[in-house]
Design a protein around this motif. Structure first.
Motif, PDB file in Angstrom:
ATOM      1  N   LEU A 211       0.182  -1.841  -0.086  1.00  0.00           N
ATOM      2  CA  LEU A 211       0.060  -0.330   0.116  1.00  0.00           C
ATOM      3  C   LEU A 211       0.967   1.346  -0.620  1.00  0.00           C
ATOM      4  N   ASP A 212       0.263   2.247  -0.461  1.00  0.00           N
ATOM      5  CA  ASP A 212       1.505   3.827  -1.058  1.00  0.00           C
ATOM      6  C   ASP A 212       0.752   4.464   0.636  1.00  0.00           C
ATOM      7  N   TYR A 213      -0.540   4.570   1.191  1.00  0.00           N
ATOM      8  CA  TYR A 213      -0.440   5.675   1.799  1.00  0.00           C
ATOM      9  C   TYR A 213      -0.640   5.196   3.218  1.00  0.00           C
ATOM     10  N   TYR A 214      -2.138   3.842   3.333  1.00  0.00           N
ATOM     11  CA  TYR A 214      -2.434   3.625   4.785  1.00  0.00           C
ATOM     12  C   TYR A 214      -1.301   2.851   5.188  1.00  0.00           C
ATOM     13  N   ASN A 215      -1.291   2.559   6.556  1.00  0.00           N
ATOM     14  CA  ASN A 215      -0.206   2.168   7.274  1.00  0.00           C
ATOM     15  C   ASN A 215      -1.192   1.856   9.260  1.00  0.00           C
ATOM     16  N   ALA A 216      -0.367   1.630   9.847  1.00  0.00           N
ATOM     17  CA  ALA A 216      -1.286   1.239  11.356  1.00  0.00           C
ATOM     18  C   ALA A 216      -1.264   3.248  11.816  1.00  0.00           C
ATOM     19  N   ASP A 217       0.034   3.216  11.707  1.00  0.00           N
ATOM     20  CA  ASP A 217       0.217   5.096  11.472  1.00  0.00           C
ATOM     21  C   ASP A 217      -0.950   5.846  11.468  1.00  0.00           C
ATOM     22  N   ILE A 218      -0.275   5.668  10.257  1.00  0.00           N
ATOM     23  CA  ILE A 218      -2.042   6.679   9.427  1.00  0.00           C
ATOM     24  C   ILE A 218      -3.108   5.961   9.701  1.00  0.00           C
ATOM     25  N   HIS A 219      -3.551   4.862  10.309  1.00  0.00           N
ATOM     26  CA  HIS A 219      -4.632   4.776  11.227  1.00  0.00           C
ATOM     27  C   HIS A 219      -5.089   4.911  12.046  1.00  0.00           C
ATOM     28  N   ARG A 220      -3.815   5.261  12.880  1.00  0.00           N
ATOM     29  CA  ARG A 220      -4.242   6.011  14.328  1.00  0.00           C
ATOM     30  C   ARG A 220      -4.171   7.473  14.235  1.00  0.00           C
ATOM     31  N   GLY A 221      -3.325   7.345  13.372  1.00  0.00           N
ATOM     32  CA  GLY A 221      -3.061   9.032  13.223  1.00  0.00           C
ATOM     33  C   GLY A 221      -4.245  10.210  12.085  1.00  0.00           C
ATOM     34  N   ALA A 222      -4.386   9.186  11.421  1.00  0.00           N
ATOM     35  CA  ALA A 222      -5.887   9.954  10.812  1.00  0.00           C
ATOM     36  C   ALA A 222      -7.295  10.195  11.490  1.00  0.00           C
ATOM     37  N   PHE A 223      -7.049   9.963  12.912  1.00  0.00           N
ATOM     38  CA  PHE A 223      -8.525   9.957  13.763  1.00  0.00           C
ATOM     39  C   PHE A 223      -7.758  11.233  14.465  1.00  0.00           C
ATOM     40  N   ALA A 224      -7.181  11.990  14.522  1.00  0.00           N
ATOM     41  CA  ALA A 224      -6.558  13.075  14.871  1.00  0.00           C
ATOM     42  C   ALA A 224      -7.001  14.484  14.390  1.00  0.00           C
ATOM     43  N   LEU A 225      -8.037  14.706  15.152  1.00  0.00           N
ATOM     44  CA  LEU A 225      -8.501  16.204  14.638  1.00  0.00           C
ATOM     45  C   LEU A 225      -8.043  17.561  14.996  1.00  0.00           C
ATOM     46  N   PRO A 226      -7.396  18.573  13.681  1.00  0.00           N
ATOM     47  CA  PRO A 226      -7.331  19.772  14.225  1.00  0.00           C
ATOM     48  C   PRO A 226      -8.998  20.840  14.582  1.00  0.00           C
ATOM     49  N   ASN A 227      -9.025  21.481  16.089  1.00  0.00           N
ATOM     50  CA  ASN A 227      -9.788  21.954  16.326  1.00  0.00           C
ATOM     51  C   ASN A 227     -10.741  22.622  15.665  1.00  0.00           C
ATOM     52  N   TYR A 228     -10.253  24.078  14.382  1.00  0.00           N
ATOM     53  CA  TYR A 228     -11.758  23.886  13.748  1.00  0.00           C
ATOM     54  C   TYR A 228     -12.536  22.527  12.941  1.00  0.00           C
ATOM     55  N   VAL A 229     -11.576  21.922  12.832  1.00  0.00           N
ATOM     56  CA  VAL A 229     -12.658  20.672  12.719  1.00  0.00           C
ATOM     57  C   VAL A 229     -13.775  20.361  13.241  1.00  0.00           C
ATOM     58  N   LYS A 230     -13.003  20.028  14.618  1.00  0.00           N
ATOM     59  CA  LYS A 230     -13.546  19.385  15.546  1.00  0.00           C
ATOM     60  C   LYS A 230     -15.045  20.202  15.693  1.00  0.00           C
ATOM     61  N   ALA A 231     -14.245  21.620  15.810  1.00  0.00           N
ATOM     62  CA  ALA A 231     -16.301  21.806  15.452  1.00  0.00           C
ATOM     63  C   ALA A 231     -17.300  22.269  15.025  1.00  0.00           C
ATOM     64  N   LEU A 232     -17.504  21.181  13.639  1.00  0.00           N
ATOM     65  CA  LEU A 232     -17.962  21.263  12.716  1.00  0.00           C
ATOM     66  C   LEU A 232     -19.113  20.071  13.140  1.00  0.00           C
ATOM     67  N   LEU A 233     -18.347  19.077  14.108  1.00  0.00           N
ATOM     68  CA  LEU A 233     -19.099  18.055  14.522  1.00  0.00           C
ATOM     69  C   LEU A 233     -19.919  18.461  15.996  1.00  0.00           C
ATOM     70  N   LEU A 234     -19.430  19.233  16.652  1.00  0.00           N
ATOM     71  CA  LEU A 234     -20.541  19.936  17.547  1.00  0.00           C
ATOM     72  C   LEU A 234     -21.761  19.526  17.668  1.00  0.00           C
TER      73      LEU A 234
END
Ligand code: SAM
Length: 289
Positions: free
Chosen positions: A266-289
């Motif tokens: 695979l060229d993008y997905y790996n275990a670190d990406i899996h975990r890291g992809a769920f870390a959201l910037p604050n302005y994105v978190k704010a869209l989900l409130l």
């Protein structure tokens, strides 16, 4: 007498550009070396252009769906995250996904016994087979089945149950609009097994904030677990794309099992990406409130 102006690219090929308008006043512009195909199907305008930087691009209704150079990011990320969480993803349903890229990634998992793709527009599949054979490589797999129907209608009527549903839709305009409504999400929930997972592409948090807010409101009204994850896709609006991981039972991080995949190459997905992809910037978190 007219005179042919010479350029380093030869007559008729210089200075040809494609711009996708991401939103009012913002666009992505790519230099085009050739237009390979243009047609209007029963559902949408379909173009294939060859770009200097990203190779061939599939363009539906003026929006880039895939390019040869960066399609792997989207297709790996819409597929492998859930496939490394669900312990037994035997029966997979893909909604949309006409280019075949998601199907290709899903079929890399030997635990998948059946992968059905419900694509509304047969012409997208044909164009992909013709111009993007590496993306369309899964169509010949005996586990794959393609149905041409509206994805929302299909989930509303099917008697089958699925372990995993991937909503690989185009943007929420035209025929894909229904695939962002609460009714579709509820019908998808109903045809998932008790431990089923639903993943959807959910647009750009940078450029489609209002859409993102609405989509997550609709999803959260249906699924007990809804978590956004992100990927960097250079040719998508804002270069930042979001996906929703929605589930009846599993948590995308607590139930993540890297060993489920045994996937190499695979060229993008790996275990670190899996975990890291769920870390959201604050302005994105704010869209989900
Ligand atoms: N990666 C892409 C993106 O987000 O830019 C998605 C690409 S995929 C080609 C989207 C597909 O969804 C298209 O082929 C389109 O024909 C299909 N589609 C749109 N509305 C649909 C519907 N209601 N039911 C099934 N397929 C649909």
């Amino acid at each position: 007498m007219s005179e042919v102006v010479k350029s380093e690219f030869g007559p008729n090929l210089w200075n040809m550009w494609f711009t996708e308008f991401n939103k009012e006043g913002v666009g992505l512009t790519l230099k085009v070396s050739r237009v390979l195909h243009s047609a209007v199907s029963d559902f949408q305008r379909i173009d294939v252009i060859e770009t200097e930087e990203f190779g061939k691009a599939l363009v539906l209704y003026g929006s880039i769906m895939i390019t040869e150079k960066d399609e792997f990011v989207y297709h790996e990320m819409i597929s492998h995250v859930a496939l490394h969480v669900h312990p037994k993803p035997s029966n997979v349903l893909i909604i949309g996904g006409g280019d075949g890229g998601t199907l290709r990634e899903v079929l890399k998992h030997q635990r998948v016994q059946s992968a059905q793709m419900v694509e509304i527009d047969p012409e997208v599949v044909e164009v992909s087979k013709r111009f993007f054979p590496a993306v369309a490589s899964g169509f010949g797999d005996p586990r794959a089945k393609v149905i041409h129907d509206d994805g929302a209608r299909f989930v509303a009527n099917t008697q089958e149950k699925f372990d995993l549903i991937l909503s690989d839709s185009s943007d929420p305009v035209g025929p894909a609009q229904v695939l962002f409504q609460q009714t579709f999400y509820q019908d998808a929930f109903n045809v998932l097994n008790d431990d089923g997972i639903f993943v959807a592409q959910t647009e750009s948090p940078a450029f489609h904030a209002d859409n993102v807010r609405k989509i997550y409101k609709n999803l959260s009204a249906v699924f007990p677990t809804v978590m956004m994850y992100l990927a960097h896709i250079p040719t998508y609006p804002g270069s930042l794309w979001s996906f929703a991981f929605c589930s009846k039972r599993y948590h995308p991080l607590e139930d993540f099992r890297p060993e489920y995949g045994n996937i190499t190459g695979l060229d993008y997905y790996n275990a670190d990406i899996h975990r890291g992809a769920f870390a959201l910037p604050n302005y994105v978190k704010a869209l989900l409130l």
